[in-house]
Design an enzyme around this catalytic site. Structure first.
Site, PDB file in Angstrom:
ATOM      1  N   HIS A 123       0.833  -1.199   0.000  1.00 61.99           N
ATOM      2  CA  HIS A 123       0.000   0.000   0.000  1.00 61.99           C
ATOM      3  C   HIS A 123       0.866   1.248   0.000  1.00 61.99           C
ATOM      4  CE1 HIS A 123      -3.983  -1.893   1.025  1.00 61.99           C
ATOM      5  NE2 HIS A 123      -3.146  -2.901   1.170  1.00 61.99           N
ATOM      6  N   ARG A 148      -0.775  -0.998  -4.497  1.00 60.15           N
ATOM      7  CA  ARG A 148      -1.997  -0.195  -4.478  1.00 60.15           C
ATOM      8  C   ARG A 148      -1.622   1.259  -4.231  1.00 60.15           C
ATOM      9  NH1 ARG A 148      -6.743  -0.312   0.057  1.00 60.15           N
ATOM     10  NH2 ARG A 148      -5.340   1.231   0.966  1.00 60.15           N
ATOM     11  N   TYR A 160      -9.711   8.142   2.508  1.00 63.71           N
ATOM     12  CA  TYR A 160      -9.379   6.752   2.810  1.00 63.71           C
ATOM     13  C   TYR A 160      -8.013   6.370   2.240  1.00 63.71           C
ATOM     14  CZ  TYR A 160      -9.022   1.768   2.540  1.00 63.71           C
ATOM     15  OH  TYR A 160      -8.537   0.493   2.650  1.00 63.71           O
ATOM     16  N   ASP A 211      -8.244   1.533  -4.571  1.00 62.46           N
ATOM     17  CA  ASP A 211      -9.429   1.237  -3.777  1.00 62.46           C
ATOM     18  C   ASP A 211     -10.315   2.480  -3.711  1.00 62.46           C
ATOM     19  OD1 ASP A 211     -11.333   0.364  -2.002  1.00 62.46           O
ATOM     20  OD2 ASP A 211      -9.940  -0.068  -0.367  1.00 62.46           O
ATOM     21  N   HIS A 213     -13.289   2.349  -2.201  1.00 64.68           N
ATOM     22  CA  HIS A 213     -13.883   2.190  -0.875  1.00 64.68           C
ATOM     23  C   HIS A 213     -15.368   2.547  -0.852  1.00 64.68           C
ATOM     24  CE1 HIS A 213     -13.239   1.782   3.615  1.00 64.68           C
ATOM     25  NE2 HIS A 213     -12.452   0.858   3.105  1.00 64.68           N
ATOM     26  N   GLU A 237     -10.997  -1.421  -7.019  1.00 66.56           N
ATOM     27  CA  GLU A 237     -11.606  -2.132  -5.893  1.00 66.56           C
ATOM     28  C   GLU A 237     -12.789  -1.374  -5.296  1.00 66.56           C
ATOM     29  OE1 GLU A 237     -10.214  -3.269  -1.332  1.00 66.56           O
ATOM     30  OE2 GLU A 237      -8.692  -2.975  -2.888  1.00 66.56           O
ATOM     31  N   GLU A 263     -14.466  -7.441   0.284  1.00 67.43           N
ATOM     32  CA  GLU A 263     -13.785  -7.568   1.572  1.00 67.43           C
ATOM     33  C   GLU A 263     -14.757  -7.555   2.746  1.00 67.43           C
ATOM     34  OE1 GLU A 263     -12.272  -3.201   2.999  1.00 67.43           O
ATOM     35  OE2 GLU A 263     -11.183  -4.098   1.336  1.00 67.43           O
ATOM     36  N   ARG A 284     -12.883 -10.552  -3.291  1.00 71.83           N
ATOM     37  CA  ARG A 284     -11.966 -10.170  -2.233  1.00 71.83           C
ATOM     38  C   ARG A 284     -12.412 -10.627  -0.844  1.00 71.83           C
ATOM     39  NH1 ARG A 284     -10.177  -5.724  -0.728  1.00 71.83           N
ATOM     40  NH2 ARG A 284      -8.114  -6.654  -0.501  1.00 71.83           N
ATOM     41  N   ASP A 317      -6.140  -5.012  10.269  1.00 70.27           N
ATOM     42  CA  ASP A 317      -7.156  -5.406  11.254  1.00 70.27           C
ATOM     43  C   ASP A 317      -7.498  -6.885  11.152  1.00 70.27           C
ATOM     44  OD1 ASP A 317      -8.462  -5.195   8.851  1.00 70.27           O
ATOM     45  OD2 ASP A 317     -10.138  -4.012   9.594  1.00 70.27           O
ATOM     46  N   GLU A 340      -3.686  -9.277  -0.637  1.00 71.05           N
ATOM     47  CA  GLU A 340      -3.326  -8.036   0.057  1.00 71.05           C
ATOM     48  C   GLU A 340      -2.395  -8.348   1.225  1.00 71.05           C
ATOM     49  OE1 GLU A 340      -5.553  -4.140   2.032  1.00 71.05           O
ATOM     50  OE2 GLU A 340      -6.673  -5.993   1.726  1.00 71.05           O
ATOM     51  N   TRP A 403     -18.302   5.425   4.106  1.00 74.58           N
ATOM     52  CA  TRP A 403     -16.870   5.544   4.378  1.00 74.58           C
ATOM     53  C   TRP A 403     -16.117   4.416   3.656  1.00 74.58           C
ATOM     54  CZ3 TRP A 403     -12.933   2.648   6.632  1.00 74.58           C
ATOM     55  CH2 TRP A 403     -11.714   3.342   6.766  1.00 74.58           C
TER      56      TRP A 403
END
Length: 403
Positions: A123, A148, A160, A211, A213, A237, A263, A284, A317, A340, A403
């Site tokens: 990232h 990414r 983000y 991404d 998001h 993404e 995701e 994903r 996370d 990822e 978000w």
């Protein structure tokens, strides 16, 4: 028979919150599973402690599929992120136990390796385009073959994927949700400039990703995908919220940029239409939030029928337990696409010692029996739980947004 004799939940926060399930058996084996759901960690901990663990004691740990079906079908209200994350933790721990008792890494139990290693992406992010490109060049120098790119948007104080710490990005930033401002118009005009600069600086041999998001309508996403076509993204993404799977048909009609999503999917039903109608190129979903290795294998098998490849979520996370489980899964399936890889902090790595390793753009799970990862309970106890929320978004006029 390897009877389950005990199971317990361990909550620790070495820089961020993690929930871990540890299962022990009558023959002295133990297995670990990740049960972390960012911003809702204690909900999963309670689901495990109060509802699932009592159903596990006395069962044969080898009966992974039967236990999965019992926990899924036995819950009348089923298929949501809390329940599926809890089931995933059980599933991971049982595969870990089976591998240890067999003396084999889990990917060998899943049919053996389909590749030498798992290609991962890093990232790169920065406040400006130049900052992002500078970070991307660092990733390229580290051997990454896929990167990414996320950048700040002029006129917005935050967005983000952009953080102060460039290696260990953690979006859950406060004990109450931070409210950010968003402008789709500013974003859409800025992002193509990022990828024009990236191709000039990085060349064409690096796979580039981005991404969104979940922040665009389908027609806006189609426009962005078309604007980015000259730069040949590996994927775009989460271009739009996917609750309405049919929305991706409209995006498909307007761009050939490959699409990735999933995701936050918790089960195969969330992606069934997307896959069978070939509205996406990469799924994903992750072993953590989509029911574990067992359920992800079903998703991958369905995707393989339609030439859809995997691109499992792997943010910070998700604990190193999930990263290990994802790597065993990635090694064993024919339609792997990309993984990822957000690196964990030294404190997290110390709490979760693991066998997987990075080299030349690839991760390998290692050949330790089971998942090849564990939890150091002594070190885990040094980091008590600390409530943290993901941010929320408002438009510039104050309207609540994605978000």
């Amino acid at each position: 028979m390897s009877k389950i004799t005990s199971a317990r939940v361990i909550v620790t926060s070495p820089g961020r919150n993690f929930v871990t399930l540890k299962i022990e058996t009558s023959d002295g084996a133990h297995g670990v599973g990740d049960a972390t759901l960012n911003g809702r960690e204690l909900a999963v901990a309670s689901y495990l402690q109060d509802h699932l663990i009592p159903c596990l004691i006395g069962r044969d740990a080898h009966q992974i599929e039967d236990i999965w079906q019992f926990l899924y079908r036995g819950a009348y209200w089923r298929g949501g992120p809390v329940g599926m994350t809890a089931i995933a933790a059980v599933d991971m721990a049982l595969w870990d136990i089976k591998g240890k008792l067999a003396g084999l890494p889990v990917y060998q139990l899943l049919g053996g390796a389909c590749r030498d290693g798992v290609t991962v992406y890093g990232h790169a992010n920065g406040e400006t385009i130049d900052d992002t490109i500078a970070e991307a060049l660092k990733y390229k120098a580290m051997g990454y073959k896929a990167i990414r790119l996320q950048t700040g948007v002029p006129g917005l104080s935050s967005t983000y994927g952009v953080s102060g710490d460039k290696m260990f990005y953690e979006p859950a930033d406060n004990d109450m949700p931070t409210e950010n401002l968003w402008s789709t118009e500013r974003y859409l005009s800025h992002i193509p400039k990022l990828f024009a600069a990236a191709r000039e600086a990085l060349g064409w041999d690096v796979r580039l990703l981005h991404d969104v998001h979940h922040r665009l309508t389908p027609i806006e996403a189609g426009r962005l995908g078309k604007d980015l076509e000259p730069y040949r993204l590996f994927w775009l993404e989460d271009a739009t919220p996917a609750e309405n799977q049919e929305a991706f048909r409209l995006i498909r009609q307007h761009t050939t940029t490959p699409l990735a999503v999933g995701e936050i999917f918790a089960n195969i039903w969330s992606c069934k239409d997307l896959i069978q109608n070939q509205l996406i190129d990469f799924i994903r979903a992750t072993v953590l939030h989509a029911g574990g290795i067992s359920h992800m294998r079903r998703i991958a098998a369905l995707a393989d029928l339609y030439q859809v490849r995997t691109g499992c979520h792997g943010a910070t996370d998700l604990s190193p337990i999930t990263m290990a489980a994802a790597l065993h899964f990635d090694m064993s399936i024919p339609n792997f696409g990309l993984q990822e890889y957000m690196r964990h902090t030294a404190e997290t790595d110390a709490v979760f010692p693991h066998a997987y390793s990075f080299s030349d753009g690839l991760l390998h799970p290692g050949d330790a029996p089971g998942l090849g990862v564990d939890i150091d309970e002594g070190k885990a106890a040094l980091y008590p739980y600390s409530r943290a929320y993901l941010p929320v978004n408002r438009l510039e006029d104050g309207t609540m947004f994605n978000w």
